[in-house]
Design a protein around this motif. Structure first.
Motif, PDB file in Angstrom:
ATOM      1  N   ALA A   1      11.363 -13.870  -6.545  1.00 60.09           N
ATOM      2  CA  ALA A   1      11.388 -12.445  -6.201  1.00 60.09           C
ATOM      3  C   ALA A   1      10.585 -12.188  -4.933  1.00 60.09           C
ATOM      4  O   ALA A   1       9.491 -12.729  -4.766  1.00 60.09           O
ATOM      5  CB  ALA A   1      10.815 -11.619  -7.347  1.00 60.09           C
ATOM      6  N   PRO A   2      11.119 -11.369  -4.018  1.00 55.20           N
ATOM      7  CA  PRO A   2      10.332 -10.959  -2.861  1.00 55.20           C
ATOM      8  C   PRO A   2       9.086 -10.196  -3.342  1.00 55.20           C
ATOM      9  O   PRO A   2       9.124  -9.523  -4.376  1.00 55.20           O
ATOM     10  CB  PRO A   2      11.272 -10.019  -2.094  1.00 55.20           C
ATOM     11  CG  PRO A   2      12.635 -10.325  -2.602  1.00 55.20           C
ATOM     12  CD  PRO A   2      12.462 -10.803  -4.011  1.00 55.20           C
ATOM     13  N   ASP A   3       8.004 -10.309  -2.615  1.00 57.82           N
ATOM     14  CA  ASP A   3       6.745  -9.665  -3.009  1.00 57.82           C
ATOM     15  C   ASP A   3       6.923  -8.186  -3.344  1.00 57.82           C
ATOM     16  O   ASP A   3       6.323  -7.680  -4.280  1.00 57.82           O
ATOM     17  CB  ASP A   3       5.689  -9.821  -1.905  1.00 57.82           C
ATOM     18  CG  ASP A   3       5.206 -11.257  -1.778  1.00 57.82           C
ATOM     19  OD1 ASP A   3       5.330 -12.026  -2.760  1.00 57.82           O
ATOM     20  OD2 ASP A   3       4.700 -11.606  -0.702  1.00 57.82           O
ATOM     21  N   GLN A   4       7.760  -7.509  -2.571  1.00 55.64           N
ATOM     22  CA  GLN A   4       7.913  -6.062  -2.737  1.00 55.64           C
ATOM     23  C   GLN A   4       8.563  -5.668  -4.059  1.00 55.64           C
ATOM     24  O   GLN A   4       8.442  -4.522  -4.477  1.00 55.64           O
ATOM     25  CB  GLN A   4       8.729  -5.480  -1.573  1.00 55.64           C
ATOM     26  CG  GLN A   4       8.051  -5.611  -0.233  1.00 55.64           C
ATOM     27  CD  GLN A   4       8.323  -6.965   0.450  1.00 55.64           C
ATOM     28  OE1 GLN A   4       8.713  -7.940  -0.173  1.00 55.64           O
ATOM     29  NE2 GLN A   4       8.067  -7.015   1.745  1.00 55.64           N
ATOM     30  N   VAL A   5       9.272  -6.578  -4.729  1.00 62.64           N
ATOM     31  CA  VAL A   5       9.927  -6.213  -5.989  1.00 62.64           C
ATOM     32  C   VAL A   5       9.321  -6.919  -7.202  1.00 62.64           C
ATOM     33  O   VAL A   5       9.783  -6.713  -8.323  1.00 62.64           O
ATOM     34  CB  VAL A   5      11.453  -6.464  -5.938  1.00 62.64           C
ATOM     35  CG1 VAL A   5      12.105  -5.611  -4.870  1.00 62.64           C
ATOM     36  CG2 VAL A   5      11.773  -7.926  -5.756  1.00 62.64           C
ATOM     37  N   LYS A   6       8.284  -7.715  -7.003  1.00 62.94           N
ATOM     38  CA  LYS A   6       7.683  -8.434  -8.135  1.00 62.94           C
ATOM     39  C   LYS A   6       7.163  -7.488  -9.206  1.00 62.94           C
ATOM     40  O   LYS A   6       7.214  -7.805 -10.388  1.00 62.94           O
ATOM     41  CB  LYS A   6       6.571  -9.358  -7.649  1.00 62.94           C
ATOM     42  CG  LYS A   6       7.095 -10.608  -6.989  1.00 62.94           C
ATOM     43  CD  LYS A   6       5.983 -11.545  -6.582  1.00 62.94           C
ATOM     44  CE  LYS A   6       6.574 -12.783  -5.935  1.00 62.94           C
ATOM     45  NZ  LYS A   6       5.538 -13.704  -5.456  1.00 62.94           N
ATOM     46  N   LYS A   7       6.673  -6.312  -8.814  1.00 63.32           N
ATOM     47  CA  LYS A   7       6.186  -5.349  -9.801  1.00 63.32           C
ATOM     48  C   LYS A   7       7.319  -4.842 -10.688  1.00 63.32           C
ATOM     49  O   LYS A   7       7.094  -4.458 -11.829  1.00 63.32           O
ATOM     50  CB  LYS A   7       5.497  -4.174  -9.113  1.00 63.32           C
ATOM     51  CG  LYS A   7       4.166  -4.537  -8.515  1.00 63.32           C
ATOM     52  CD  LYS A   7       3.503  -3.329  -7.883  1.00 63.32           C
ATOM     53  CE  LYS A   7       2.175  -3.748  -7.261  1.00 63.32           C
ATOM     54  NZ  LYS A   7       1.487  -2.622  -6.654  1.00 63.32           N
TER      55      LYS A   7
END
Length: 159
Positions: A55-61
């Motif tokens: 997952a790209p960092d921006q969507v890991k949450k």
């Protein structure tokens, strides 16, 4: 986000179409970007599979360390010269997002040209566009790596 990717292969369209319906080729494509493909289903006119990508960092949450998606490529019947038109969709699991595009396999270049033109969208209020820009390059990377994977596949299968 707009998707636009082209690859050229030194093989006729019938050979490239067969490659693009081969589960081993897709597994190699996704392995090259650190992802996996599973539950691959082939049909005479297409192929579909489950993907697991970092997952790209921006969507890991939203999705955790791994982003799961379903990919489908469907071809219309071949023209007399072997060229085809089709549809590629990638739908991430658990997210209001989708990549959908047109696939074009034509005679050209060193033998065949594959072009994808489409759109990747995320329907999340306020942050959707920002997340599209973050995730979009990963989709483009998966399309662009098809060139090297295809060259290797065709070299190995032409002997």
């Amino acid at each position: 986000m707009e998707i636009n990717s082209t690859a050229q292969f030194a093989a006729d369209p019938q050979t490239v179409a067969a490659m693009m319906l081969d589960p081993q080729w897709w597994q190699d494509v996704y392995r090259r970007i650190g992802a996996t493909a599973s539950n691959i289903t082939t049909e005479p006119d297409g192929i579909s599979m489950d993907l697991a990508l970092p997952a790209p960092d921006q969507v890991k949450k939203l999705v955790g360390e791994t982003m799961a998606a379903r990919q489908s490529l469907r071809w219309e019947p071949a023209a007399a010269d072997g060229s085809r038109k089709g549809t590629l969709t990638i739908t991430p699991n658990g997210m209001p997002a989708k990549a959908i595009g047109h696939a074009d396999l034509a005679v050209g270049g060193p033998g065949s040209i594959v072009t994808y033109i489409g759109e990747f969208t995320m329907s999340i209020p306020i942050i959707g566009r920002k997340l599209e820009k973050a995730a979009g390059p990963h989709i483009t990377q998966a399309l662009e790596v098809q060139q090297a994977a295809g060259n290797d596949y065709l070299a190995a299968h032409s002997a």
